[in-house]
Write a protein that holds these residues in place. Structure first.
Motif, PDB file in Angstrom:
ATOM      1  N   UNK A 160     -12.995  24.599   8.251  1.00 50.78           N
ATOM      2  CA  UNK A 160     -13.459  25.909   8.697  1.00 50.78           C
ATOM      3  C   UNK A 160     -13.831  25.844  10.175  1.00 50.78           C
ATOM      4  N   UNK A 161     -13.330  26.785  10.911  1.00 50.93           N
ATOM      5  CA  UNK A 161     -13.613  26.855  12.340  1.00 50.93           C
ATOM      6  C   UNK A 161     -14.231  28.205  12.642  1.00 50.93           C
ATOM      7  N   UNK A 162     -15.180  28.242  13.549  1.00 53.59           N
ATOM      8  CA  UNK A 162     -15.816  29.511  13.924  1.00 53.59           C
ATOM      9  C   UNK A 162     -15.185  30.015  15.215  1.00 53.59           C
ATOM     10  N   UNK A 163     -15.345  31.316  15.454  1.00 52.15           N
ATOM     11  CA  UNK A 163     -14.776  31.850  16.680  1.00 52.15           C
ATOM     12  C   UNK A 163     -14.849  33.359  16.730  1.00 52.15           C
ATOM     13  N   UNK A 164     -14.095  33.930  17.675  1.00 47.67           N
ATOM     14  CA  UNK A 164     -14.113  35.371  17.914  1.00 47.67           C
ATOM     15  C   UNK A 164     -12.690  35.884  18.027  1.00 47.67           C
ATOM     16  N   UNK A 165     -12.447  37.027  17.401  1.00 47.94           N
ATOM     17  CA  UNK A 165     -11.213  37.767  17.604  1.00 47.94           C
ATOM     18  C   UNK A 165     -11.442  38.643  18.827  1.00 47.94           C
ATOM     19  N   UNK A 166     -10.850  38.251  19.938  1.00 47.79           N
ATOM     20  CA  UNK A 166     -11.176  38.918  21.201  1.00 47.79           C
ATOM     21  C   UNK A 166     -10.290  40.145  21.423  1.00 47.79           C
ATOM     22  N   UNK A 167     -10.823  41.098  22.203  1.00 47.41           N
ATOM     23  CA  UNK A 167     -10.098  42.323  22.546  1.00 47.41           C
ATOM     24  C   UNK A 167      -9.477  42.929  21.285  1.00 47.41           C
ATOM     25  N   UNK A 168     -10.292  43.086  20.269  1.00 51.07           N
ATOM     26  CA  UNK A 168      -9.785  43.402  18.938  1.00 51.07           C
ATOM     27  C   UNK A 168      -9.267  44.833  18.865  1.00 51.07           C
ATOM     28  N   UNK A 169      -8.082  44.989  18.254  1.00 52.17           N
ATOM     29  CA  UNK A 169      -7.499  46.322  18.076  1.00 52.17           C
ATOM     30  C   UNK A 169      -6.904  46.490  16.686  1.00 52.17           C
ATOM     31  N   UNK A 170      -7.338  45.644  15.746  1.00 53.40           N
ATOM     32  CA  UNK A 170      -6.794  45.698  14.402  1.00 53.40           C
ATOM     33  C   UNK A 170      -7.366  46.827  13.560  1.00 53.40           C
ATOM     34  N   UNK A 171      -6.754  47.017  12.390  1.00 52.81           N
ATOM     35  CA  UNK A 171      -7.206  48.041  11.448  1.00 52.81           C
ATOM     36  C   UNK A 171      -8.504  47.600  10.779  1.00 52.81           C
ATOM     37  N   UNK A 172      -9.206  48.529  10.146  1.00 50.98           N
ATOM     38  CA  UNK A 172     -10.399  48.126   9.397  1.00 50.98           C
ATOM     39  C   UNK A 172     -10.098  47.068   8.337  1.00 50.98           C
ATOM     40  N   UNK A 173      -8.962  47.172   7.650  1.00 45.11           N
ATOM     41  CA  UNK A 173      -8.616  46.169   6.650  1.00 45.11           C
ATOM     42  C   UNK A 173      -8.463  44.794   7.293  1.00 45.11           C
TER      43      UNK A 173
ATOM     44  N   UNK B 207     -11.786  43.314   8.323  1.00 41.45           N
ATOM     45  CA  UNK B 207     -12.526  42.726   7.218  1.00 41.45           C
ATOM     46  C   UNK B 207     -12.010  41.343   6.868  1.00 41.45           C
ATOM     47  N   UNK B 208     -10.700  41.103   7.005  1.00 43.90           N
ATOM     48  CA  UNK B 208     -10.148  39.771   6.744  1.00 43.90           C
ATOM     49  C   UNK B 208     -10.884  38.728   7.580  1.00 43.90           C
ATOM     50  N   UNK B 209     -11.045  39.026   8.875  1.00 42.69           N
ATOM     51  CA  UNK B 209     -11.612  38.023   9.771  1.00 42.69           C
ATOM     52  C   UNK B 209     -13.137  37.950   9.665  1.00 42.69           C
ATOM     53  N   UNK B 210     -13.762  39.060   9.355  1.00 37.28           N
ATOM     54  CA  UNK B 210     -15.191  39.005   9.053  1.00 37.28           C
ATOM     55  C   UNK B 210     -15.429  38.100   7.850  1.00 37.28           C
ATOM     56  N   UNK B 211     -14.598  38.246   6.824  1.00 37.01           N
ATOM     57  CA  UNK B 211     -14.728  37.416   5.622  1.00 37.01           C
ATOM     58  C   UNK B 211     -14.480  35.935   5.917  1.00 37.01           C
ATOM     59  N   UNK B 212     -13.711  35.660   6.954  1.00 33.85           N
ATOM     60  CA  UNK B 212     -13.439  34.280   7.364  1.00 33.85           C
ATOM     61  C   UNK B 212     -14.506  33.729   8.304  1.00 33.85           C
ATOM     62  N   UNK B 213     -15.548  34.520   8.541  1.00 32.26           N
ATOM     63  CA  UNK B 213     -16.666  34.054   9.349  1.00 32.26           C
ATOM     64  C   UNK B 213     -16.550  34.325  10.828  1.00 32.26           C
ATOM     65  N   UNK B 214     -15.545  35.106  11.233  1.00 33.81           N
ATOM     66  CA  UNK B 214     -15.328  35.328  12.656  1.00 33.81           C
ATOM     67  C   UNK B 214     -16.166  36.485  13.197  1.00 33.81           C
ATOM     68  N   UNK B 215     -16.429  36.390  14.482  1.00 36.77           N
ATOM     69  CA  UNK B 215     -17.011  37.492  15.231  1.00 36.77           C
ATOM     70  C   UNK B 215     -15.868  38.392  15.701  1.00 36.77           C
ATOM     71  N   UNK B 216     -16.187  39.659  15.953  1.00 42.15           N
ATOM     72  CA  UNK B 216     -15.204  40.635  16.407  1.00 42.15           C
ATOM     73  C   UNK B 216     -15.690  41.209  17.734  1.00 42.15           C
ATOM     74  N   UNK B 217     -14.848  41.098  18.770  1.00 42.35           N
ATOM     75  CA  UNK B 217     -15.229  41.546  20.098  1.00 42.35           C
ATOM     76  C   UNK B 217     -14.383  42.741  20.532  1.00 42.35           C
ATOM     77  N   UNK B 218     -15.071  43.781  20.983  1.00 39.24           N
ATOM     78  CA  UNK B 218     -14.392  44.996  21.411  1.00 39.24           C
ATOM     79  C   UNK B 218     -14.385  45.089  22.934  1.00 39.24           C
ATOM     80  N   UNK B 219     -13.260  45.579  23.456  1.00 35.51           N
ATOM     81  CA  UNK B 219     -13.042  45.718  24.891  1.00 35.51           C
ATOM     82  C   UNK B 219     -13.008  47.191  25.271  1.00 35.51           C
TER      83      UNK B 219
END
Length: 279
Positions: A150-163, A166-178
């Motif tokens: 398991x690795x931690x991290x951030x999905x940067x400049x995020x533009x994905x759908x809500x679904x 949620x995948x990446x939140x469930x994987x423990x990731x942070x979500x960063x908005x630009x």
């Protein structure tokens, strides 16, 4: 009120002539910490020199997926050695998958997994670039979870759908908005910004790209403009700007192990301590 811009590219040519003025602007805007991303290891010296000038700057080292064709097996050792050479390195990246602009999917995955291994060895988070590749990225990370990697991290400049969010939140990731979150027609991003848990939320500029409204289309983005990103996120979540600033600042400090706001920033240019060397 304080903010942290978790993704900048200040080494780009557009900042060459006025970086001191840009720094003055971010300080006046209450930007107290910044994380400088890295597109390829050759940038390391230039990024390090910027951090020497501005002690509030921490940085990363890695290879962007659109530069994956530059990868050689020696790159892994180079990225690892550079990350160990300076305690101001707080992440590996930016790294990831981009199936929008390139079709070398298998090679991108190989390069991504090689950098994941480095991040795990050094106990560092990853900064993830993911464009038109959310399904493949999530599946790859899920497979590693099954193996206990398991690795931690951030999905940067995020533009994905809500679904996808949620995948990446469930994987423990942070979500960063630009700045994209400030765009009127970015409805999917607006919806995603509403569902991220408070303790996984980050803001960034990705400057010099993606200037937010009201500066969209008016030239270069800069760290001082992260306030507009935070304001729009606060509006979408029915929270105050102060609350978003406090939460995203705490989240960035936690994810990247940045100096706390009540902690004096001293010389951090010594080599990193390897927390799990030999594993």
């Amino acid at each position: 009120m304080h903010l942290i811009d978790t993704h900048v590219h200040l080494n780009f040519d557009s900042f060459q002539d006025d970086l001191d003025a840009v720094a003055q602007a971010w300080r006046q805007a209450g930007i107290v910490r910044l994380v400088h991303s890295c597109v390829e290891p050759e940038e390391f010296d230039a990024i390090q020199a910027i951090a020497d000038r501005f002690p509030e700057l921490s940085f990363a080292v890695g290879l962007h997926p659109l530069d994956a064709d530059k990868w050689t097996e020696g790159f892994a050792e180079q990225i690892r050695d550079l990350a160990q050479s300076d305690a101001r390195v707080v992440a590996i990246g930016e790294m990831g998958l981009d199936f929008y602009k390139a079709d070398n999917r298998e090679h991108q995955i190989h390069v991504f997994e090689a950098q994941l291994a480095i991040a795990q060895h050094l106990d560092l988070p990853i900064i993830v670039h993911c464009r038109d590749a959310a399904e493949a990225m999530a599946e790859l990370l899920r497979e590693r979870w099954k193996k206990g990697d398991r690795v931690r991290g951030v999905m940067h400049c995020w533009s994905g759908t809500p679904e996808e969010t949620q995948w990446f939140v469930d994987l423990g990731f942070y979500i960063s908005f630009s700045g994209i979150v400030t765009f009127k027609n970015a409805r999917t991003v607006h919806e995603s910004a509403q569902i991220v848990p408070n303790d996984r939320l980050l803001v960034e500029t990705d400057c010099p790209f993606l200037a937010p409204v009201p500066y969209r289309g008016k030239g270069r983005n800069q760290p001082a403009y992260v306030r507009y990103v935070a304001e729009r996120v606060a509006e979408l979540r029915n929270q105050s700007l102060e609350a978003i600033a406090e939460q995203t600042t705490a989240n960035a400090i936690r994810l990247f192990h940045l100096p706390r706001l009540d902690e004096e920033i001293v010389d951090r240019s010594r080599p990193r301590e390897i927390l799990n060397a030999g594993t």
